[in-house]
Design a protein around this motif. Structure first.
Motif, PDB file in Angstrom:
ATOM      1  N   ASN A 113       0.812  -1.222   0.000  1.00  0.00           N
ATOM      2  CA  ASN A 113       0.000   0.000   0.000  1.00  0.00           C
ATOM      3  C   ASN A 113       0.841   1.267   0.000  1.00  0.00           C
ATOM      4  O   ASN A 113       0.370   2.312   0.417  1.00  0.00           O
ATOM      5  CB  ASN A 113      -0.943  -0.010   1.202  1.00  0.00           C
ATOM      6  CG  ASN A 113      -2.030  -1.037   1.051  1.00  0.00           C
ATOM      7  OD1 ASN A 113      -2.378  -1.427  -0.057  1.00  0.00           O
ATOM      8  ND2 ASN A 113      -2.555  -1.502   2.150  1.00  0.00           N
ATOM      9  N   LYS A 172     -12.042  12.072  -6.147  1.00  0.00           N
ATOM     10  CA  LYS A 172     -11.799  10.730  -5.674  1.00  0.00           C
ATOM     11  C   LYS A 172     -12.227   9.720  -6.719  1.00  0.00           C
ATOM     12  O   LYS A 172     -13.141   9.974  -7.494  1.00  0.00           O
ATOM     13  CB  LYS A 172     -12.638  10.480  -4.420  1.00  0.00           C
ATOM     14  CG  LYS A 172     -11.878  10.311  -3.146  1.00  0.00           C
ATOM     15  CD  LYS A 172     -12.824  10.327  -1.978  1.00  0.00           C
ATOM     16  CE  LYS A 172     -12.959   8.942  -1.398  1.00  0.00           C
ATOM     17  NZ  LYS A 172     -13.745   8.918  -0.178  1.00  0.00           N
ATOM     18  N   SER A 221     -12.988   5.329  -6.790  1.00  0.00           N
ATOM     19  CA  SER A 221     -13.042   4.089  -6.023  1.00  0.00           C
ATOM     20  C   SER A 221     -12.033   3.099  -6.617  1.00  0.00           C
ATOM     21  O   SER A 221     -11.533   3.296  -7.734  1.00  0.00           O
ATOM     22  CB  SER A 221     -14.447   3.489  -6.090  1.00  0.00           C
ATOM     23  OG  SER A 221     -14.717   3.013  -7.398  1.00  0.00           O
ATOM     24  N   LYS A 222     -11.770   2.050  -5.888  1.00  0.00           N
ATOM     25  CA  LYS A 222     -10.872   1.008  -6.388  1.00  0.00           C
ATOM     26  C   LYS A 222     -11.409   0.451  -7.701  1.00  0.00           C
ATOM     27  O   LYS A 222     -10.653   0.284  -8.660  1.00  0.00           O
ATOM     28  CB  LYS A 222     -10.721  -0.101  -5.349  1.00  0.00           C
ATOM     29  CG  LYS A 222      -9.769  -1.197  -5.782  1.00  0.00           C
ATOM     30  CD  LYS A 222      -9.577  -2.231  -4.686  1.00  0.00           C
ATOM     31  CE  LYS A 222      -8.577  -3.290  -5.116  1.00  0.00           C
ATOM     32  NZ  LYS A 222      -8.325  -4.264  -4.048  1.00  0.00           N
ATOM     33  N   ASP A 223     -12.704   0.190  -7.767  1.00  0.00           N
ATOM     34  CA  ASP A 223     -13.303  -0.346  -8.999  1.00  0.00           C
ATOM     35  C   ASP A 223     -13.157   0.613 -10.170  1.00  0.00           C
ATOM     36  O   ASP A 223     -12.902   0.192 -11.299  1.00  0.00           O
ATOM     37  CB  ASP A 223     -14.775  -0.684  -8.782  1.00  0.00           C
ATOM     38  CG  ASP A 223     -14.970  -1.947  -7.955  1.00  0.00           C
ATOM     39  OD1 ASP A 223     -14.026  -2.758  -7.846  1.00  0.00           O
ATOM     40  OD2 ASP A 223     -16.076  -2.117  -7.413  1.00  0.00           O
ATOM     41  N   TYR A 251      -0.079   5.837 -10.952  1.00  0.00           N
ATOM     42  CA  TYR A 251       0.187   5.360  -9.601  1.00  0.00           C
ATOM     43  C   TYR A 251       1.668   5.605  -9.331  1.00  0.00           C
ATOM     44  O   TYR A 251       2.508   5.384 -10.201  1.00  0.00           O
ATOM     45  CB  TYR A 251      -0.154   3.866  -9.454  1.00  0.00           C
ATOM     46  CG  TYR A 251       0.467   2.998 -10.523  1.00  0.00           C
ATOM     47  CD1 TYR A 251       1.769   2.499 -10.383  1.00  0.00           C
ATOM     48  CD2 TYR A 251      -0.220   2.692 -11.690  1.00  0.00           C
ATOM     49  CE1 TYR A 251       2.342   1.732 -11.373  1.00  0.00           C
ATOM     50  CE2 TYR A 251       0.347   1.920 -12.681  1.00  0.00           C
ATOM     51  CZ  TYR A 251       1.633   1.440 -12.512  1.00  0.00           C
ATOM     52  OH  TYR A 251       2.209   0.679 -13.494  1.00  0.00           O
ATOM     53  N   PHE A 281      -6.897   8.256  -5.296  1.00  0.00           N
ATOM     54  CA  PHE A 281      -7.154   6.943  -4.704  1.00  0.00           C
ATOM     55  C   PHE A 281      -5.953   6.552  -3.850  1.00  0.00           C
ATOM     56  O   PHE A 281      -4.818   6.662  -4.283  1.00  0.00           O
ATOM     57  CB  PHE A 281      -7.385   5.870  -5.777  1.00  0.00           C
ATOM     58  CG  PHE A 281      -7.566   4.496  -5.190  1.00  0.00           C
ATOM     59  CD1 PHE A 281      -8.764   4.151  -4.571  1.00  0.00           C
ATOM     60  CD2 PHE A 281      -6.550   3.572  -5.230  1.00  0.00           C
ATOM     61  CE1 PHE A 281      -8.930   2.896  -3.997  1.00  0.00           C
ATOM     62  CE2 PHE A 281      -6.706   2.303  -4.657  1.00  0.00           C
ATOM     63  CZ  PHE A 281      -7.902   1.978  -4.044  1.00  0.00           C
ATOM     64  N   ASP A 282      -6.252   6.105  -2.625  1.00  0.00           N
ATOM     65  CA  ASP A 282      -5.218   5.652  -1.696  1.00  0.00           C
ATOM     66  C   ASP A 282      -5.629   4.276  -1.174  1.00  0.00           C
ATOM     67  O   ASP A 282      -6.588   4.167  -0.416  1.00  0.00           O
ATOM     68  CB  ASP A 282      -5.107   6.642  -0.535  1.00  0.00           C
ATOM     69  CG  ASP A 282      -3.968   6.320   0.400  1.00  0.00           C
ATOM     70  OD1 ASP A 282      -3.459   5.187   0.399  1.00  0.00           O
ATOM     71  OD2 ASP A 282      -3.599   7.212   1.202  1.00  0.00           O
ATOM     72  N   PRO A 283      -4.937   3.211  -1.618  1.00  0.00           N
ATOM     73  CA  PRO A 283      -5.335   1.866  -1.192  1.00  0.00           C
ATOM     74  C   PRO A 283      -5.230   1.651   0.310  1.00  0.00           C
ATOM     75  O   PRO A 283      -5.915   0.801   0.870  1.00  0.00           O
ATOM     76  CB  PRO A 283      -4.388   0.936  -1.952  1.00  0.00           C
ATOM     77  CG  PRO A 283      -3.221   1.787  -2.290  1.00  0.00           C
ATOM     78  CD  PRO A 283      -3.755   3.179  -2.460  1.00  0.00           C
ATOM     79  N   ARG A 288      -6.300   3.623   2.476  1.00  0.00           N
ATOM     80  CA  ARG A 288      -7.486   4.220   3.095  1.00  0.00           C
ATOM     81  C   ARG A 288      -8.802   3.711   2.503  1.00  0.00           C
ATOM     82  O   ARG A 288      -9.854   4.241   2.803  1.00  0.00           O
ATOM     83  CB  ARG A 288      -7.432   5.733   2.967  1.00  0.00           C
ATOM     84  CG  ARG A 288      -6.282   6.290   3.758  1.00  0.00           C
ATOM     85  CD  ARG A 288      -6.329   7.777   3.806  1.00  0.00           C
ATOM     86  NE  ARG A 288      -5.229   8.237   4.631  1.00  0.00           N
ATOM     87  CZ  ARG A 288      -4.592   9.368   4.441  1.00  0.00           C
ATOM     88  NH1 ARG A 288      -4.955  10.151   3.458  1.00  0.00           N
ATOM     89  NH2 ARG A 288      -3.603   9.710   5.219  1.00  0.00           N
ATOM     90  N   SER A 289      -8.700   2.728   1.636  1.00  0.00           N
ATOM     91  CA  SER A 289      -9.947   2.242   1.018  1.00  0.00           C
ATOM     92  C   SER A 289     -10.479   1.012   1.721  1.00  0.00           C
ATOM     93  O   SER A 289      -9.876   0.409   2.520  1.00  0.00           O
ATOM     94  CB  SER A 289      -9.716   1.928  -0.458  1.00  0.00           C
ATOM     95  OG  SER A 289      -8.825   0.857  -0.591  1.00  0.00           O
TER      96      SER A 289
END
Length: 148
Positions: A27, A41, A43-45, A129, A143-145, A147-148
Motif C-alpha cells: 500500500n 476521488k 473508487s478502487k473499482d 500510480y 485513490f489511496d489503497p 485508506r480504502s
C-alpha cells in the motif's frame, strides 16, 4: 534425502520472507490526477476499470489516459497485484488478447515516477500510480489503497 530437507526449509522461509515484505510494501502507492481533471476521488473499482480498459472516461467526462511505470518489478507489479490480484504475466496476456481483437490498448508506458508526475501535472486526463513519498503539489491523490 535428509540433506534436502534443510535446503527445502530454507527455500520455503525465503519465499515466505519475500512474500511478507511484498505485503508490507503493497500500500505504498497512491493514484494521482491533475488538479484540473475535475475529480476528487476514485473508487478502487473505477481505477481498475480505467487501467483494464473497461472505462476510458474519468467521472468528470474527460478521456482517461492511464500511465504505467514500465519497470517490470516494483511499482507496476505491486500496483497490479494489489488492485487486481494478478501477476504482470497475466496482465500482459490480458492486453495481448484485447489488442489482437481490436478491443483496446494498454496504458501508456513511462520510464519513471518522475516522468509520470510530469505528464499528470500537464495533462488533465492523465492518471498514474506512484510511491506516496514522491507526490508533490502539481498533482492530487484520487485513490489511496491504504485508506480504502
Amino acid at each position: 534425502m535428509c540433506a534436502r530437507k534443510p535446503l527445502m526449509m530454507l527455500l520455503l522461509l525465503l519465499v515466505i520472507a519475500s512474500y511478507s515484505s511484498a505485503l508490507k510494501a503493497s500500500n505504498d502507492f497512491v493514484v494521482i490526477a491533475n488538479p484540473q481533471a475535475g475529480i476528487d476521488k476514485m473508487s478502487k473499482d473505477e481505477v481498475i476499470n480505467v487501467y483494464m480498459g473497461r472505462n476510458r472516461k474519468l467521472t468528470s467526462g474527460i478521456t482517461a489516459q492511464p500511465l504505467d511505470i514500465a519497470t517490470p518489478l516494483g511499482e507496476k507489479a505491486n500496483f497490479y497485484f494489489v488492485m487486481v490480484n494478478k501477476e504482470l504475466s497475466e496482465i500482459s496476456s490480458y492486453w495481448a488478447r484485447l489488442l489482437f481483437s481490436g478491443q483496446g490498448s494498454p496504458p501508456r508506458q513511462v520510464s519513471t515516477a518522475e516522468q509520470a508526475l510530469e505528464i499528470v501535472s500537464t495533462n488533465k486526463g492523465a492518471i498514474a500510480y506512484i510511491d506516496r513519498t514522491k507526490i508533490d503539489r502539481r498533482v492530487k491523490i484520487i485513490f489511496d489503497p491504504a485508506r480504502s
